[in-house]
Design a protein around this motif. Sequence first.
Motif, PDB file in Angstrom:
ATOM      1  N   VAL A 231       0.468  -1.109   0.339  1.00  0.00           N
ATOM      2  CA  VAL A 231       0.300   0.255   0.163  1.00  0.00           C
ATOM      3  C   VAL A 231       1.223   1.083   0.039  1.00  0.00           C
ATOM      4  O   VAL A 231       0.778   2.137  -0.827  1.00  0.00           O
ATOM      5  CB  VAL A 231      -1.143  -0.009   0.891  1.00  0.00           C
ATOM      6  N   LEU A 232       1.995   1.325   0.694  1.00  0.00           N
ATOM      7  CA  LEU A 232       2.708   2.433   0.748  1.00  0.00           C
ATOM      8  C   LEU A 232       3.516   2.880  -0.413  1.00  0.00           C
ATOM      9  O   LEU A 232       3.918   3.912  -1.279  1.00  0.00           O
ATOM     10  CB  LEU A 232       4.522   1.777   1.639  1.00  0.00           C
ATOM     11  N   GLU A 233       4.036   1.358  -1.737  1.00  0.00           N
ATOM     12  CA  GLU A 233       4.573   1.350  -3.082  1.00  0.00           C
ATOM     13  C   GLU A 233       3.166   1.969  -3.831  1.00  0.00           C
ATOM     14  O   GLU A 233       3.303   2.629  -4.406  1.00  0.00           O
ATOM     15  CB  GLU A 233       4.600   0.118  -3.747  1.00  0.00           C
ATOM     16  N   THR A 234       2.187   1.084  -3.652  1.00  0.00           N
ATOM     17  CA  THR A 234       1.257   1.592  -4.864  1.00  0.00           C
ATOM     18  C   THR A 234       0.275   2.409  -4.666  1.00  0.00           C
ATOM     19  O   THR A 234      -1.005   2.547  -5.754  1.00  0.00           O
ATOM     20  CB  THR A 234       0.825  -0.025  -5.613  1.00  0.00           C
TER      21      THR A 234
ATOM     22  N   GLU B 225      18.790  -9.929   4.184  1.00  0.00           N
ATOM     23  CA  GLU B 225      17.320 -10.269   3.202  1.00  0.00           C
ATOM     24  C   GLU B 225      16.371  -9.281   3.460  1.00  0.00           C
ATOM     25  O   GLU B 225      15.798  -8.933   2.657  1.00  0.00           O
ATOM     26  CB  GLU B 225      16.898 -12.120   3.617  1.00  0.00           C
ATOM     27  N   ASN B 226      16.214  -8.575   4.653  1.00  0.00           N
ATOM     28  CA  ASN B 226      15.348  -7.906   4.201  1.00  0.00           C
ATOM     29  C   ASN B 226      15.935  -6.411   3.906  1.00  0.00           C
ATOM     30  O   ASN B 226      14.840  -6.025   3.461  1.00  0.00           O
ATOM     31  CB  ASN B 226      14.822  -7.081   6.396  1.00  0.00           C
ATOM     32  N   ILE B 227      16.934  -5.825   4.382  1.00  0.00           N
ATOM     33  CA  ILE B 227      17.569  -4.982   3.830  1.00  0.00           C
ATOM     34  C   ILE B 227      17.104  -5.417   2.384  1.00  0.00           C
ATOM     35  O   ILE B 227      17.038  -3.852   1.371  1.00  0.00           O
ATOM     36  CB  ILE B 227      18.875  -4.704   4.121  1.00  0.00           C
ATOM     37  N   LYS B 228      17.330  -6.285   1.635  1.00  0.00           N
ATOM     38  CA  LYS B 228      18.090  -6.738  -0.480  1.00  0.00           C
ATOM     39  C   LYS B 228      16.400  -5.951  -0.127  1.00  0.00           C
ATOM     40  O   LYS B 228      15.743  -5.483  -0.943  1.00  0.00           O
ATOM     41  CB  LYS B 228      18.093  -7.688   0.066  1.00  0.00           C
ATOM     42  N   ARG B 229      15.564  -6.356   0.692  1.00  0.00           N
ATOM     43  CA  ARG B 229      13.189  -6.502   0.375  1.00  0.00           C
ATOM     44  C   ARG B 229      13.665  -5.360  -0.461  1.00  0.00           C
ATOM     45  O   ARG B 229      12.582  -4.904  -1.213  1.00  0.00           O
ATOM     46  CB  ARG B 229      13.332  -7.282   0.758  1.00  0.00           C
ATOM     47  N   LEU B 230      13.544  -4.561   0.920  1.00  0.00           N
ATOM     48  CA  LEU B 230      13.108  -3.211   1.583  1.00  0.00           C
ATOM     49  C   LEU B 230      14.019  -1.933   0.024  1.00  0.00           C
ATOM     50  O   LEU B 230      13.183  -1.364  -0.545  1.00  0.00           O
ATOM     51  CB  LEU B 230      13.228  -2.560   2.611  1.00  0.00           C
ATOM     52  N   TYR B 231      14.943  -2.628   0.088  1.00  0.00           N
ATOM     53  CA  TYR B 231      15.695  -1.781  -1.346  1.00  0.00           C
ATOM     54  C   TYR B 231      14.955  -1.997  -2.720  1.00  0.00           C
ATOM     55  O   TYR B 231      14.875  -1.393  -3.519  1.00  0.00           O
ATOM     56  CB  TYR B 231      17.466  -2.013  -1.459  1.00  0.00           C
TER      57      TYR B 231
ATOM     58  N   GLN C 138      12.230  -2.826  -3.394  1.00  0.00           N
ATOM     59  CA  GLN C 138      10.573  -2.562  -2.803  1.00  0.00           C
ATOM     60  C   GLN C 138      10.872  -0.589  -3.304  1.00  0.00           C
ATOM     61  O   GLN C 138       9.894  -0.188  -4.606  1.00  0.00           O
ATOM     62  CB  GLN C 138      10.085  -3.169  -2.689  1.00  0.00           C
ATOM     63  N   PHE C 139      11.370  -0.352  -2.860  1.00  0.00           N
ATOM     64  CA  PHE C 139      11.483   0.758  -1.967  1.00  0.00           C
ATOM     65  C   PHE C 139      11.809   1.637  -3.275  1.00  0.00           C
ATOM     66  O   PHE C 139      12.261   2.815  -3.544  1.00  0.00           O
ATOM     67  CB  PHE C 139      11.370   1.660  -1.076  1.00  0.00           C
ATOM     68  N   ARG C 140      13.504   1.871  -3.120  1.00  0.00           N
ATOM     69  CA  ARG C 140      14.460   2.655  -3.499  1.00  0.00           C
ATOM     70  C   ARG C 140      15.100   3.238  -2.475  1.00  0.00           C
ATOM     71  O   ARG C 140      14.629   4.357  -3.759  1.00  0.00           O
ATOM     72  CB  ARG C 140      14.736   2.739  -5.197  1.00  0.00           C
ATOM     73  N   LEU C 141      14.853   3.919  -1.871  1.00  0.00           N
ATOM     74  CA  LEU C 141      14.744   4.770  -0.550  1.00  0.00           C
ATOM     75  C   LEU C 141      16.070   4.455   0.074  1.00  0.00           C
ATOM     76  O   LEU C 141      16.433   3.525   0.660  1.00  0.00           O
ATOM     77  CB  LEU C 141      13.521   5.052   0.195  1.00  0.00           C
ATOM     78  N   PRO C 142      16.444   5.191   0.852  1.00  0.00           N
ATOM     79  CA  PRO C 142      17.047   5.138   1.903  1.00  0.00           C
ATOM     80  C   PRO C 142      16.759   4.629   3.473  1.00  0.00           C
ATOM     81  O   PRO C 142      15.670   4.805   3.526  1.00  0.00           O
ATOM     82  CB  PRO C 142      17.259   7.131   2.892  1.00  0.00           C
ATOM     83  N   ILE C 143      17.476   4.246   3.637  1.00  0.00           N
ATOM     84  CA  ILE C 143      17.444   3.271   4.606  1.00  0.00           C
ATOM     85  C   ILE C 143      17.477   3.207   6.205  1.00  0.00           C
ATOM     86  O   ILE C 143      19.255   3.590   6.010  1.00  0.00           O
ATOM     87  CB  ILE C 143      17.430   1.577   4.476  1.00  0.00           C
ATOM     88  N   TYR C 144      16.822   3.117   7.312  1.00  0.00           N
ATOM     89  CA  TYR C 144      17.666   3.517   8.287  1.00  0.00           C
ATOM     90  C   TYR C 144      17.209   1.732   9.429  1.00  0.00           C
ATOM     91  O   TYR C 144      15.994   1.249   8.943  1.00  0.00           O
ATOM     92  CB  TYR C 144      17.101   4.315   9.751  1.00  0.00           C
ATOM     93  N   ILE C 145      18.160   1.645   9.632  1.00  0.00           N
ATOM     94  CA  ILE C 145      18.073   0.352  10.983  1.00  0.00           C
ATOM     95  C   ILE C 145      17.558   0.719  11.707  1.00  0.00           C
ATOM     96  O   ILE C 145      17.994   0.848  12.709  1.00  0.00           O
ATOM     97  CB  ILE C 145      19.008  -1.087  11.159  1.00  0.00           C
TER      98      ILE C 145
ATOM     99  N   LEU D 170       6.557   8.306   1.909  1.00  0.00           N
ATOM    100  CA  LEU D 170       8.092   7.859   2.631  1.00  0.00           C
ATOM    101  C   LEU D 170       9.151   8.914   1.698  1.00  0.00           C
ATOM    102  O   LEU D 170       9.500   8.576   1.254  1.00  0.00           O
ATOM    103  CB  LEU D 170       8.077   6.408   2.409  1.00  0.00           C
ATOM    104  N   ASP D 171       9.915   9.285   2.681  1.00  0.00           N
ATOM    105  CA  ASP D 171      11.412   9.541   2.478  1.00  0.00           C
ATOM    106  C   ASP D 171      12.130   8.945   2.755  1.00  0.00           C
ATOM    107  O   ASP D 171      13.371   8.628   2.304  1.00  0.00           O
ATOM    108  CB  ASP D 171      12.292  11.075   3.648  1.00  0.00           C
ATOM    109  N   TRP D 172      12.207   8.143   4.043  1.00  0.00           N
ATOM    110  CA  TRP D 172      13.082   6.524   3.999  1.00  0.00           C
ATOM    111  C   TRP D 172      12.272   5.806   4.701  1.00  0.00           C
ATOM    112  O   TRP D 172      11.148   5.931   5.003  1.00  0.00           O
ATOM    113  CB  TRP D 172      14.234   7.179   5.352  1.00  0.00           C
ATOM    114  N   ILE D 173      12.992   4.653   4.821  1.00  0.00           N
ATOM    115  CA  ILE D 173      12.178   3.056   5.365  1.00  0.00           C
ATOM    116  C   ILE D 173      12.365   3.162   6.184  1.00  0.00           C
ATOM    117  O   ILE D 173      13.630   3.297   6.280  1.00  0.00           O
ATOM    118  CB  ILE D 173      11.332   2.394   4.297  1.00  0.00           C
TER     119      ILE D 173
END
Length: 458
Positions: free
Chosen positions: A251-254, A324-330, A332-339, A274-277
């Motif tokens: 829902v956040l993506e589409t 694996e999760n960083i990869k998935r989020l990247y 899907q979103f191509r956004l900056p990621i914070y852990i 989202l500016d980051w996820i």
Amino acid sequence: MAEATYTFPPDFLWGTATSAHQVEGDNKNNDWWDWEQKRDGRVFDDHVSGEAAGWWSGQAEWDIERMAALNNNAHRMSIEWSRIEPREGEWNHTALDRYREILKKMHAEGIQPMITLHHFTNPMWFVHRGGWLHPDSPKWFAAFVKKAVAELADLCSTWCTINEPNVYASYSYFLGKWPPGMTDLSAYFRVLKHLMLAHAAAYSIIHDLQPQAQVGLAKHMTLWQPHTSSPLDRLATRMIDRAFNGVTLDVLETGEWRPIVGRRERLDQCRNTLDWIGLNYYARYDVSFSLRALKSLGITYGVRAGVERGPEDWGELYPAGIFENIKRLYKQFRLPIYITENGLPDEHDNRRARWIAESLRHVWRAVNFNWPVKGYYFWSLIDNFEWAEGYDPRFRFGLYGVNFDTQERTLRKSGEFYAEIAGTGKLSSEMVSRYAPRLEKKLFPGTGPEDFQVVDLG
Ligand code: BGC
């Protein structure tokens, strides 16, 4: 032995995360406090949060000095809605001033704050009006966000709207473990939808007030894997992943809302919010299909035998899952990621250093794929009130231990380790040999001359 080093970018954020109700103490006007007072066995040993880690009455400042002592340059904290808006539309300026003091102290210590606006707790007036099941709940939350951000924007520009919408909605409305204790799958999706709408509303309000703000949310990503390769276990795994992770991410993506139970609809206002996820990562579970689990659509989960796991229902301690999760989020979103959270319950501190080393090695790997991971917030700085686990000693998460009778803190060995990493921006084989020797060969295969083999290419 030769030294090898994983080096992080110079502007990487090194921090810890906490939440208001878990550390402040005396939060008497929210649904968690109310739930604790029932003493009906739903919180471990009927514990109540009580003084928690004493932040409200002054411990926050000391703990912020501890963040600085850990060489951290960032911290993720939350503000308590029920303190700021104790009754609908009524603002408590003393509470806002207390948050201003805390934020100023962070700046004085070189700690960049990230503020979470909702971390599991709700004011009692909001609960009495129907809480997150009510279609107006996003509007009520938005009014709070508008006030809080207007008052605090000069001291913070990174905002996390909602912490772990799926964990909140599932524990409170489907698993029945947190207030209001419901066990209804359609309520889970209704609440989740309102949380996503609340996030979207908060996103635009914050940007109206503070155009340069960086706004995101913290998504808890549980890693699910099929228990066997049977088609039914694989199907169950896909379903639970969709219910828990996919529906929210999509829902956040589409802007398409596609719950497993309930009506599909377009929620276009959720797109581009989202500016980051944020990624909160803790554990992996095995998923099976079982005819005995009809209430949960045949889906059950647990931990496979023989793996390292946490206490009680805690899952498998599988640090590689962060990658694996960083990869998935990247992807899907191509956004900056914070852990935005990563940690483990570890009463005796005999696993934490290993967890940190392995997790950070995976974060480093992601950074070196050029995936934009910008910072790491360890959960947590200090031991705290762990929701339904109360103060169960097995659920100690802190780099500092806390004696809840005296409010004394003790720096754990893993805390020393994290301070060295944050202070140098590096994870070296020499540090790992001191703090997590069991991992040395795994993380640094071939660091010593004895590992060097001359290969005869013939
Ligand atoms: C939550 C924290 C909690 C931590 C450890 C996360 O899901 O955001 O509030 O203490 O997990 O269980």
